[in-house]
Design an enzyme around this catalytic site. Structure first.
Site, mmCIF file in Angstrom:
data_model
loop_
_atom_site.group_PDB
_atom_site.id
_atom_site.type_symbol
_atom_site.label_atom_id
_atom_site.label_comp_id
_atom_site.label_asym_id
_atom_site.label_seq_id
_atom_site.Cartn_x
_atom_site.Cartn_y
_atom_site.Cartn_z
ATOM 1 N NE ARG A 46 -18.585 -9.243 35.589
ATOM 2 C CZ ARG A 46 -18.749 -10.366 34.957
ATOM 3 N NH1 ARG A 46 -17.639 -10.916 34.067
ATOM 4 N NH2 ARG A 46 -20.014 -11.167 34.909
ATOM 5 C CG ASP A 100 -15.419 -8.575 22.603
ATOM 6 O OD1 ASP A 100 -14.997 -7.802 21.987
ATOM 7 O OD2 ASP A 100 -16.454 -9.317 22.796
ATOM 8 C CG HIS A 124 -13.517 -12.225 23.478
ATOM 9 N ND1 HIS A 124 -13.719 -11.701 25.039
ATOM 10 C CD2 HIS A 124 -12.196 -11.917 23.138
ATOM 11 C CE1 HIS A 124 -12.617 -11.297 25.192
ATOM 12 N NE2 HIS A 124 -11.639 -11.282 24.234
ATOM 13 C CG ASP A 146 -14.343 -10.266 33.123
ATOM 14 O OD1 ASP A 146 -15.163 -11.187 33.574
ATOM 15 O OD2 ASP A 146 -14.880 -9.101 32.711
ATOM 16 C CG ASP A 147 -17.260 -13.905 36.416
ATOM 17 O OD1 ASP A 147 -16.218 -14.523 35.877
ATOM 18 O OD2 ASP A 147 -18.483 -14.130 36.283
ATOM 19 C CG ASP A 180 -21.440 -22.514 28.074
ATOM 20 O OD1 ASP A 180 -22.065 -22.388 27.356
ATOM 21 O OD2 ASP A 180 -21.869 -22.152 29.394
ATOM 22 C CB SER A 229 -25.637 -16.050 32.598
ATOM 23 O OG SER A 229 -24.950 -15.615 33.829
#
Length: 426
Positions: A95, A122, A170, A192-193, A270, A301
């Protein structure tokens, strides 16, 4: 313990030396030594050893009493937030909008020495790497790159989950870098979001000592799964304990990684964290109002929950001075009896009655559920997340889910005879 070992070493050296000397004397004169029979010499040596052992025993008892006195009279120094360097580990891939996350992490960072920013990338995506590198030169962040970006061989049914496998791989590498290569003692993990709130750093600074001192806690999260606009109160300083691992901006200590790192899963890390084998009855701290929100509609996702849920999450916009607040109420010994009494004393109503508004004069209401189906039905009617992970509803503590509905606090609560989560409720 070290003193005990030292005494033991002295005893061994003493005995070894005496036996060696005795052997040397006997080998030179097997009959008599210095006009004294070997038998008499042996008797004298035995007496010396017994006296030395008695002395060592008395010394050991004195050392044990001293250790007990020190433990009894010494109070451990409280952990101050500013004592620990806590890096921000930003997990990145492809991203280029990672710049949005970095801009906020830099903007609100109160102390870049205490909160160094590490971006672990990554995917080998050069346009994203170029964006990150600009921040390396200008702001001094650290850019590390996962050395293995290869495809993971998977059987046909799992191939569609390639992204989840890569993400888990990662995470493991990046966390090993933080704890084993860079030797930090704690970490705050973001992706990163994510946007962050103005008091993001303040929140984690203040909750770190609570996490460190309470063994019943294993993480601090910035996230409330039911934190949509209209479903949270205006109490920006309100914090909870939760049995559900929230993620999405979370902190853990090195000791926890040493425990879970060696058995880290190949995918879906998770959900793996939410299993009883990992959680072990421990809880996380989470806020009423989120300190992170996601702008990442696309990812591994595939935008799951984004359109109907995630984009409505409320991000806190008020600075709460948490480090000047006493957060000891979050310790298990204080929180559990307080929370149990709070829920017990709340009036019980049906879901229909709660939705009708007839009891809107009450500060809070309690709705009971006894089955998985009852919970899901009530959750859907009231607009909260209705799924379970390893039998735990999102944000639940002791089975209780707390949220706001039309300006009123609701506790969705298991029956009084509740004995714990059922992993089959998944």
């Amino acid at each position: 313990m070290r003193r005990k070992h030292l005494v033991g070493v002295v005893v061994v050296i003493f005995l070894t030396w005496n036996l060696l000397m005795y052997y040397m004397l006997v080998s030179k004169n097997p009959g008599k030594i210095g006009g004294v029979s070997v038998k008499d010499q042996l008797r004298n040596l035995q007496g010396d050893i017994e006296r030395q052992l008695s002395h060592n025993s008395e010394l050991l008892q004195q050392l044990q009493k001293l250790d007990e006195e020190i433990r009894r009279t010494t109070t451990p120094r409280p952990i101050r937030a500013e004592d620990t360097i806590i890096p921000i580990l930003l997990i990145a891939c492809d991203r280029t909008t990672v710049s949005r996350s970095l801009d906020l992490l830099i903007k609100y960072n109160p102390n870049k020495k205490r909160f160094p920013i590490i971006v672990s990338q990554d995917c080998g995506h050069k346009p994203t790497a170029d964006v990150i590198q600009r921040y390396v030169g200008e702001y001094g962040i650290q850019h590390i790159k996962h050395p293995n970006t290869s495809e993971i061989p998977l059987p046909w049914p799992q191939k569609k989950f390639q992204g989840y496998y890569k993400l888990s791989r990662h995470y493991k590498w990046a966390l090993n870098q933080v704890f084993h290569t860079f030797n930090y003692s704690a970490v705050i993990i973001v992706e990163d979001d994510l946007d962050i709130s103005p008091d993001f750093y303040e929140y984690f600074s203040a909750t770190f000592p609570v996490l460190h001192q309470d063994p019943s806690l294993w993480c601090v999260s910035a996230w409330n799964d039911n934190g949509k606009v209209g479903m949270v109160s205006e109490e920006a300083d309100l914090l909870y304990r939760t049995d559900f691992f929230p993620g999405l901006g979370w902190m853990m200590e090195r000791s926890m990684w040493i425990e879970i790192g060696p058995k880290w899963p190949e995918a879906f890390w998770d959900d793996w964290m939410r299993h009883p084998d990992q959680r072990k009855g421990r809880a996380c701290i989470r806020p009423e109002i989120c300190r992170t929100s996601t702008f990442g509609k696309k990812g591994v996702s595939k935008g799951l929950f984004y359109e109907k849920h995630l984009k409505f999450i409320k991000l806190n916009d008020k600075f709460v001075p948490f480090t000047k607040t006493d957060l000891s109420y979050l310790s298990k010994e204080k929180y559990d009896p307080y929370f149990a009494k709070l829920v017990d004393n709340t009036p019980e109503v049906s879901v229909a009655e709660a939705m009708s508004g007839r009891r809107s004069n009450m500060k809070a209401l309690k709705i009971l559920y006894s089955t998985k189906e009852e919970f899901k039905s009530t959750a859907k009617k009231l607009g909260i997340m209705d799924d379970f992970k390893a039998g735990v509803p999102r944000v639940a503590y002791k089975g209780v889910v707390s949220f706001m509905y039309k300006g009123q606090r609701i506790y969705l609560t298991p029956p009084p005879n509740w004995t714990g989560y059922d992993v089959k409720w998944s």
